[in-house]
Write a protein that holds these residues in place. Sequence first.
Motif, PDB file in Angstrom:
ATOM      1  N   TYR A  96       0.831  -1.208   0.000  1.00  0.00           N
ATOM      2  CA  TYR A  96       0.000   0.000   0.000  1.00  0.00           C
ATOM      3  C   TYR A  96       0.866   1.259   0.000  1.00  0.00           C
ATOM      4  CZ  TYR A  96      -3.734   3.220   1.485  1.00  0.00           C
ATOM      5  OH  TYR A  96      -4.629   4.259   1.564  1.00  0.00           O
ATOM      6  N   GLU A  97       1.832   1.283   0.919  1.00  0.00           N
ATOM      7  CA  GLU A  97       2.683   2.476   1.035  1.00  0.00           C
ATOM      8  C   GLU A  97       3.585   2.640  -0.184  1.00  0.00           C
ATOM      9  OE1 GLU A  97       4.510   1.547   4.731  1.00  0.00           O
ATOM     10  OE2 GLU A  97       2.632   1.796   5.849  1.00  0.00           O
ATOM     11  N   GLY A  98       4.099   1.521  -0.724  1.00  0.00           N
ATOM     12  CA  GLY A  98       4.955   1.595  -1.895  1.00  0.00           C
ATOM     13  C   GLY A  98       4.210   2.072  -3.128  1.00  0.00           C
ATOM     14  N   MET A  99       3.046   1.513  -3.376  1.00  0.00           N
ATOM     15  CA  MET A  99       2.275   1.898  -4.553  1.00  0.00           C
ATOM     16  C   MET A  99       1.712   3.308  -4.418  1.00  0.00           C
ATOM     17  SD  MET A  99       0.478  -1.681  -5.744  1.00  0.00           S
ATOM     18  CE  MET A  99       0.430  -1.225  -7.479  1.00  0.00           C
ATOM     19  N   ASP A 100       1.491   3.757  -3.188  1.00  0.00           N
ATOM     20  CA  ASP A 100       1.064   5.130  -2.953  1.00  0.00           C
ATOM     21  C   ASP A 100       2.172   6.115  -3.322  1.00  0.00           C
ATOM     22  OD1 ASP A 100      -0.929   6.947  -2.132  1.00  0.00           O
ATOM     23  OD2 ASP A 100       0.000   7.157  -0.165  1.00  0.00           O
ATOM     24  N   LYS A 101       3.419   5.611  -3.346  1.00  0.00           N
ATOM     25  CA  LYS A 101       4.583   6.427  -3.744  1.00  0.00           C
ATOM     26  C   LYS A 101       5.028   6.100  -5.170  1.00  0.00           C
ATOM     27  CE  LYS A 101       6.230   6.604   1.048  1.00  0.00           C
ATOM     28  NZ  LYS A 101       7.255   6.128   2.006  1.00  0.00           N
ATOM     29  N   GLN A 102       4.134   5.509  -5.943  1.00  0.00           N
ATOM     30  CA  GLN A 102       4.341   5.207  -7.360  1.00  0.00           C
ATOM     31  C   GLN A 102       5.302   4.053  -7.632  1.00  0.00           C
ATOM     32  OE1 GLN A 102       2.159   6.879  -9.329  1.00  0.00           O
ATOM     33  NE2 GLN A 102       1.570   7.751  -7.364  1.00  0.00           N
ATOM     34  N   LEU A 103       5.608   3.250  -6.621  1.00  0.00           N
ATOM     35  CA  LEU A 103       6.364   2.026  -6.880  1.00  0.00           C
ATOM     36  C   LEU A 103       5.416   0.977  -7.456  1.00  0.00           C
ATOM     37  CD1 LEU A 103       8.515   1.627  -3.627  1.00  0.00           C
ATOM     38  CD2 LEU A 103       9.250   2.544  -5.834  1.00  0.00           C
ATOM     39  N   THR A 104       5.962   0.005  -8.173  1.00  0.00           N
ATOM     40  CA  THR A 104       5.133  -1.093  -8.659  1.00  0.00           C
ATOM     41  C   THR A 104       4.893  -2.096  -7.530  1.00  0.00           C
ATOM     42  OG1 THR A 104       7.003  -2.452  -9.350  1.00  0.00           O
ATOM     43  CG2 THR A 104       6.155  -0.850 -10.964  1.00  0.00           C
ATOM     44  N   PHE A 105       3.989  -3.007  -7.781  1.00  0.00           N
ATOM     45  CA  PHE A 105       3.704  -4.108  -6.860  1.00  0.00           C
ATOM     46  C   PHE A 105       4.995  -4.861  -6.541  1.00  0.00           C
ATOM     47  CE2 PHE A 105       2.182  -8.711  -6.848  1.00  0.00           C
ATOM     48  CZ  PHE A 105       1.633  -8.692  -5.585  1.00  0.00           C
ATOM     49  N   GLU A 106       5.733  -5.222  -7.575  1.00  0.00           N
ATOM     50  CA  GLU A 106       6.971  -5.985  -7.398  1.00  0.00           C
ATOM     51  C   GLU A 106       8.031  -5.173  -6.664  1.00  0.00           C
ATOM     52  OE1 GLU A 106       9.539  -9.113 -10.111  1.00  0.00           O
ATOM     53  OE2 GLU A 106       8.476  -7.478 -11.082  1.00  0.00           O
ATOM     54  N   GLN A 107       8.179  -3.908  -7.034  1.00  0.00           N
ATOM     55  CA  GLN A 107       9.172  -3.045  -6.371  1.00  0.00           C
ATOM     56  C   GLN A 107       8.839  -2.870  -4.891  1.00  0.00           C
ATOM     57  OE1 GLN A 107       8.752   0.382  -8.910  1.00  0.00           O
ATOM     58  NE2 GLN A 107      10.602  -0.081 -10.092  1.00  0.00           N
ATOM     59  N   SER A 108       7.569  -2.735  -4.577  1.00  0.00           N
ATOM     60  CA  SER A 108       7.157  -2.534  -3.186  1.00  0.00           C
ATOM     61  C   SER A 108       7.564  -3.702  -2.308  1.00  0.00           C
ATOM     62  CB  SER A 108       5.640  -2.335  -3.108  1.00  0.00           C
ATOM     63  OG  SER A 108       5.229  -1.216  -3.864  1.00  0.00           O
ATOM     64  N   LEU A 109       7.550  -4.918  -2.877  1.00  0.00           N
ATOM     65  CA  LEU A 109       7.866  -6.120  -2.106  1.00  0.00           C
ATOM     66  C   LEU A 109       9.358  -6.403  -2.007  1.00  0.00           C
ATOM     67  CD1 LEU A 109       4.972  -8.402  -3.372  1.00  0.00           C
ATOM     68  CD2 LEU A 109       5.417  -7.827  -0.974  1.00  0.00           C
ATOM     69  N   ARG A 110      10.172  -5.617  -2.681  1.00  0.00           N
ATOM     70  CA  ARG A 110      11.623  -5.845  -2.641  1.00  0.00           C
ATOM     71  C   ARG A 110      12.197  -5.702  -1.234  1.00  0.00           C
ATOM     72  NH1 ARG A 110      14.586  -8.714  -6.203  1.00  0.00           N
ATOM     73  NH2 ARG A 110      13.427  -8.695  -8.160  1.00  0.00           N
ATOM     74  N   SER A 111      11.520  -4.955  -0.403  1.00  0.00           N
ATOM     75  CA  SER A 111      12.020  -4.736   0.959  1.00  0.00           C
ATOM     76  C   SER A 111      11.606  -5.846   1.922  1.00  0.00           C
ATOM     77  CB  SER A 111      11.517  -3.392   1.495  1.00  0.00           C
ATOM     78  OG  SER A 111      10.100  -3.397   1.603  1.00  0.00           O
ATOM     79  N   ARG A 112      10.833  -6.826   1.422  1.00  0.00           N
ATOM     80  CA  ARG A 112      10.320  -7.878   2.293  1.00  0.00           C
ATOM     81  C   ARG A 112      10.856  -9.246   1.879  1.00  0.00           C
ATOM     82  NH1 ARG A 112       6.193  -6.120   5.528  1.00  0.00           N
ATOM     83  NH2 ARG A 112       7.034  -7.791   6.802  1.00  0.00           N
ATOM     84  N   GLU A 113      10.802 -10.189   2.833  1.00  0.00           N
ATOM     85  CA  GLU A 113      11.166 -11.575   2.571  1.00  0.00           C
ATOM     86  C   GLU A 113      10.087 -12.474   3.165  1.00  0.00           C
ATOM     87  OE1 GLU A 113      15.066 -12.400   4.077  1.00  0.00           O
ATOM     88  OE2 GLU A 113      16.069 -11.463   2.366  1.00  0.00           O
ATOM     89  N   PHE A 114      10.334 -13.765   3.181  1.00  0.00           N
ATOM     90  CA  PHE A 114       9.473 -14.743   3.845  1.00  0.00           C
ATOM     91  C   PHE A 114       9.413 -14.423   5.341  1.00  0.00           C
ATOM     92  CE2 PHE A 114      13.761 -16.109   2.899  1.00  0.00           C
ATOM     93  CZ  PHE A 114      14.287 -16.297   4.161  1.00  0.00           C
ATOM     94  N   GLU A 115       8.488 -15.075   6.042  1.00  0.00           N
ATOM     95  CA  GLU A 115       8.329 -14.793   7.463  1.00  0.00           C
ATOM     96  C   GLU A 115       9.476 -15.411   8.279  1.00  0.00           C
ATOM     97  OE1 GLU A 115       4.416 -16.040   8.625  1.00  0.00           O
ATOM     98  OE2 GLU A 115       3.440 -14.524   7.404  1.00  0.00           O
ATOM     99  N   PRO A 116       9.885 -14.755   9.365  1.00  0.00           N
ATOM    100  CA  PRO A 116      11.011 -15.241  10.185  1.00  0.00           C
ATOM    101  C   PRO A 116      10.579 -16.278  11.212  1.00  0.00           C
ATOM    102  CG  PRO A 116      10.264 -13.141  11.026  1.00  0.00           C
ATOM    103  CD  PRO A 116       9.405 -13.434   9.820  1.00  0.00           C
ATOM    104  N   ASP A 117       9.910 -17.331  10.743  1.00  0.00           N
ATOM    105  CA  ASP A 117       9.349 -18.333  11.655  1.00  0.00           C
ATOM    106  C   ASP A 117      10.003 -19.701  11.431  1.00  0.00           C
ATOM    107  OD1 ASP A 117       8.220 -18.722   9.144  1.00  0.00           O
ATOM    108  OD2 ASP A 117       6.292 -19.371   9.932  1.00  0.00           O
ATOM    109  N   GLY A 118      11.344 -19.721  11.379  1.00  0.00           N
ATOM    110  CA  GLY A 118      12.060 -20.975  11.177  1.00  0.00           C
ATOM    111  C   GLY A 118      11.567 -22.051  12.131  1.00  0.00           C
ATOM    112  N   PRO A 119      11.576 -23.339  11.718  1.00  0.00           N
ATOM    113  CA  PRO A 119      12.136 -23.835  10.452  1.00  0.00           C
ATOM    114  C   PRO A 119      11.183 -23.790   9.267  1.00  0.00           C
ATOM    115  CG  PRO A 119      11.351 -25.688  11.734  1.00  0.00           C
ATOM    116  CD  PRO A 119      11.095 -24.455  12.570  1.00  0.00           C
ATOM    117  N   ASN A 120       9.954 -23.237   9.460  1.00  0.00           N
ATOM    118  CA  ASN A 120       9.000 -23.216   8.343  1.00  0.00           C
ATOM    119  C   ASN A 120       9.327 -22.143   7.308  1.00  0.00           C
ATOM    120  OD1 ASN A 120       7.323 -25.266   9.516  1.00  0.00           O
ATOM    121  ND2 ASN A 120       6.440 -23.730  10.864  1.00  0.00           N
TER     122      ASN A 120
END
Length: 237
Positions: A96-120
Motif C-alpha cells: 500500500y505504502e509503496g504503490m502510494d509512492k508510485q512504486l510497482t507491486f513488485e518493487q514494493s515487495l523488494r524490501s520484504r522476505e518470507f516470514e522469520p518463523d524458522g524452520p518453516n
Amino acid sequence: MKKISLSDDLKSNSYPGRGIVIGKTPDGSKAVAAYFIMGRSENSRNRIFVEDGEGIRTQAFDPSKLTDPSLIIYAPVRVLGNKTIVTNGDQTDTIYEGMDKQLTFEQSLRSREFEPDGPNYTPRISGIMHLEGGKYNYAMSILKSNHGDPSSCNRYTFAYENPTAGEAHFIHTYMHDGNPLPSFEGEPKLVDLSDDIDEFANMIWESLNEENKVSLFVRYIDIAAGTYETRIINKNK
C-alpha cells in the motif's frame, strides 16, 4: 495449464495454510478475491476477520489467549484507489505504502522476505487487483526461502492481463501439512469459480479442513461500476 476444481484441491489438503484466490466470474462481470487463514496452534486459531474501512484486519477472538501477535495480527486486505491488495501478512501495508509512492507491486515487495518463523520460513503470498475504465488485471507474488535456507529469498511474480472469464488463480503457503511445513511450489493453480458470491464462499468454507480452518474473506467487485460485495466467515463466534 489444466483448470482444476478448487473444492477438490482444498478437500485433499488438510493444511494449505493461508490461501489467496483471484480471478473473474464466468459471466465476465466481476473481479473476485478470496483469502482464507488456517491454524494449528491455539494462538493461530484464536482469530477472526473484521471489517476495517474498505478492507479487513485480523483480530484476537479472545484477547486473553493472545500470546504473540507479530505474525497473526495484520490487515490482509486494503484498498488504494482502484487497487485492491490481498496478502497473508503485514506486507499489505508495505505494498500500500509503496504503490502510494508510485512504486510497482513488485518493487514494493523488494524490501520484504518470507516470514522469520524458522524452520518453516512461511512464504509471503500477495495479490493486487487493478480495475480501471472497465478493464481488469491482477498479479500474484510469493516470497519464499530457497528450499528452507533462510539466507536466500526466491521472488516470483505472476501477472494476468485481461484475465479469462471463469478462471481464477490460487496460491497458498504450504504444499501440505508437515514438520517443517513445506513451502508452496510452482505457478499459482488455475481453478474454477462461480458467478454467485455466496455459493463460492460456502464452497471454499465447506472444503477447508474442519479442524484447521479459521476465517474466510470473499469479495466480488463489479468491473464496470467498481462497486463490491463482501462475505466474511469466522469459525469463532
